[in-house]
Scaffold this motif. Sequence first.
Motif, PDB file in Angstrom:
ATOM      1  N   HIS A  69       6.860   0.632  10.574  1.00 44.96           N
ATOM      2  CA  HIS A  69       8.286   0.281  10.515  1.00 44.96           C
ATOM      3  C   HIS A  69       8.853   0.462   9.099  1.00 44.96           C
ATOM      4  N   SER A  70       8.092   0.077   8.088  1.00 44.41           N
ATOM      5  CA  SER A  70       8.608   0.141   6.721  1.00 44.41           C
ATOM      6  C   SER A  70       8.757   1.585   6.232  1.00 44.41           C
ATOM      7  N   LEU A  71       7.883   2.478   6.704  1.00 38.48           N
ATOM      8  CA  LEU A  71       8.021   3.886   6.321  1.00 38.48           C
ATOM      9  C   LEU A  71       9.248   4.526   6.957  1.00 38.48           C
ATOM     10  N   HIS A  76       9.572   7.195   1.240  1.00 33.79           N
ATOM     11  CA  HIS A  76       8.797   7.430   0.023  1.00 33.79           C
ATOM     12  C   HIS A  76       7.992   6.196  -0.396  1.00 33.79           C
ATOM     13  N   LEU A  77       7.957   5.189   0.443  1.00 30.91           N
ATOM     14  CA  LEU A  77       7.211   3.971   0.149  1.00 30.91           C
ATOM     15  C   LEU A  77       5.716   4.269  -0.022  1.00 30.91           C
ATOM     16  N   LYS A  78       5.100   3.662  -1.023  1.00 32.15           N
ATOM     17  CA  LYS A  78       3.657   3.777  -1.243  1.00 32.15           C
ATOM     18  C   LYS A  78       2.980   2.497  -0.740  1.00 32.15           C
ATOM     19  N   VAL A  79       1.952   2.672   0.114  1.00 32.40           N
ATOM     20  CA  VAL A  79       1.311   1.529   0.765  1.00 32.40           C
ATOM     21  C   VAL A  79      -0.139   1.408   0.302  1.00 32.40           C
ATOM     22  N   GLY A  98      -0.605   7.623   5.964  1.00 30.43           N
ATOM     23  CA  GLY A  98      -0.190   7.972   4.598  1.00 30.43           C
ATOM     24  C   GLY A  98      -0.422   6.904   3.563  1.00 30.43           C
ATOM     25  N   ALA A  99      -1.203   5.873   3.869  1.00 30.96           N
ATOM     26  CA  ALA A  99      -1.511   4.861   2.862  1.00 30.96           C
ATOM     27  C   ALA A  99      -2.195   5.501   1.663  1.00 30.96           C
TER      28      ALA A  99
END
Length: 520
Positions: A69-71, A76-79, A98-99
């Motif tokens: 959900h956050s992506l 471009h969020l980095k997890v 994509g973490a």
Amino acid sequence: MYRVLIVDDEPVIRNGIKAFINWEREGLTATADCANGMEALSLMESLPVDILITDIKMPLMNGIQLMQHSLQLYPHLKVIMVSSYTDFEFVREGLKLGAVDYLLKPTLEAEDLLAVLRRCIASLEEEKKRQSKISRSQLDAVYRDQRKFEHELKRLIVLEQECDYSWVPGWMKDRITCVYMMLDDAQELREIHGNLHTQLLLEDLQESFYTETQEGVAALVTSDNSLFLLLPKGLQEVEPLLLQWKQLLARNFGVSITLGICSLQGIHEIRHGFAESRHASQERFFQGLGKIFSANAAQGLPRRQQDAEIDETPDWAALAEQIRGRTAASNLIKQVHNRWSGGRLDPARIKHEACSLLTETCQNSVDLGTLPEQLDHVRSAETLEQLEGILSRLFEEFERGTAMNLPDKGYSGKLITKALSYMNTHYTEDLTLQSTADAVHVSKSYFSLLFKKQTGQNFIDYLIDLRVREAKRLLVLNDFRIYEVAEAAGFNDVKYFSKLFKKMTGFTPVEFREKHQTSK
């Protein structure tokens, strides 16, 4: 700083992660921490996040679901995943999504977390650079189009012969609105900030216009306090946009503007549109600043007379004689007010008549002194109320014997020499016209006029020259950072300093330093 969100259902893990890192030193801020995925997602809907550190197994919403959900919210969020030994199936799924990496809770060390965070930062920086290159290229293309349209628009307005319209974009061939924008209180801004300030400010307003509109042209084709704008569509659609823009300028730049607008069909009528919108904006002289005046209003705006041949022209010599005879200034202003406010004369003609009255008043003075500066004040009046206020003050001073004549015998030269010495000592401080006038023990208005007469410059322009000269010296002699040079030279705003420096020297501060240090 990049924003980090920590999500884990165990408070000891959340607190431990927060304690591990010196966030500020790494260019990060631990924005918040949450106990589960639902709480975190709700927070992220209103608070942008750059890096997400999340547990995998949590109640209500697990880390994988939160990541999905956050992506969607922030591509471009980095997890960074945090897991126990038994979560490897989830870890693999997270890495596929994509973490950046995963860390094991039982063996979590500050050095490991810091290393992964730095990888996230490097990735974010690289993406920012790529995006900046794309944006810069797009902006350059848009900028070239804007400047081309501005140039052609100026030619259409100035040249009276048949013009080439091959460059005209589609929206200019349909219904368009012409807008003549006048910056309010421009003379006051110049007196406080210097003559270059209004030019820089107009460039900022022009940039703001392009930011707020998808289509349109804003051309610096008029006086030093005006812009001419073109917008697609008619008045009904454009007026709400202009109101929003006015409010934005007041909020972001602290300025007021007056707009004259008119609507026409296609670019072929542009000269008429320019004249009509400019005529409409001049209505502020009679009705006040900060308004929008439409030349297409149902009743229209009055056509005011500018020609010199008007019946019942006052006897300026007789009125001037009354002033010299100590007739109350307020009575004289009343005599001309009805003529000037009657709706027949345009602002230029009224200012011309005011200058005639002032000049006649001073004709028999032994020394006309500051008359040119006083006439400039009259011409700079933006409203009839301002104009009458200037005349009232001058006539009252004349009655007291303090206007126009500056008894000298070397006194004024010595006074300004003393003022210049004071400025040379204090120019890097918060120096003002008032504080300098106080230092030499004269009134602010008297000192302002005397300074201009003796030096040929306004006080603030002379002060800015001093500060820029000091900035040049500092840039060449040492390796101070630009903001340190700005502060040391007396400028409080490094961005404004850089723009002003470029306008005055033709170089940015960095370019000036490189050029002169290389040539040493």
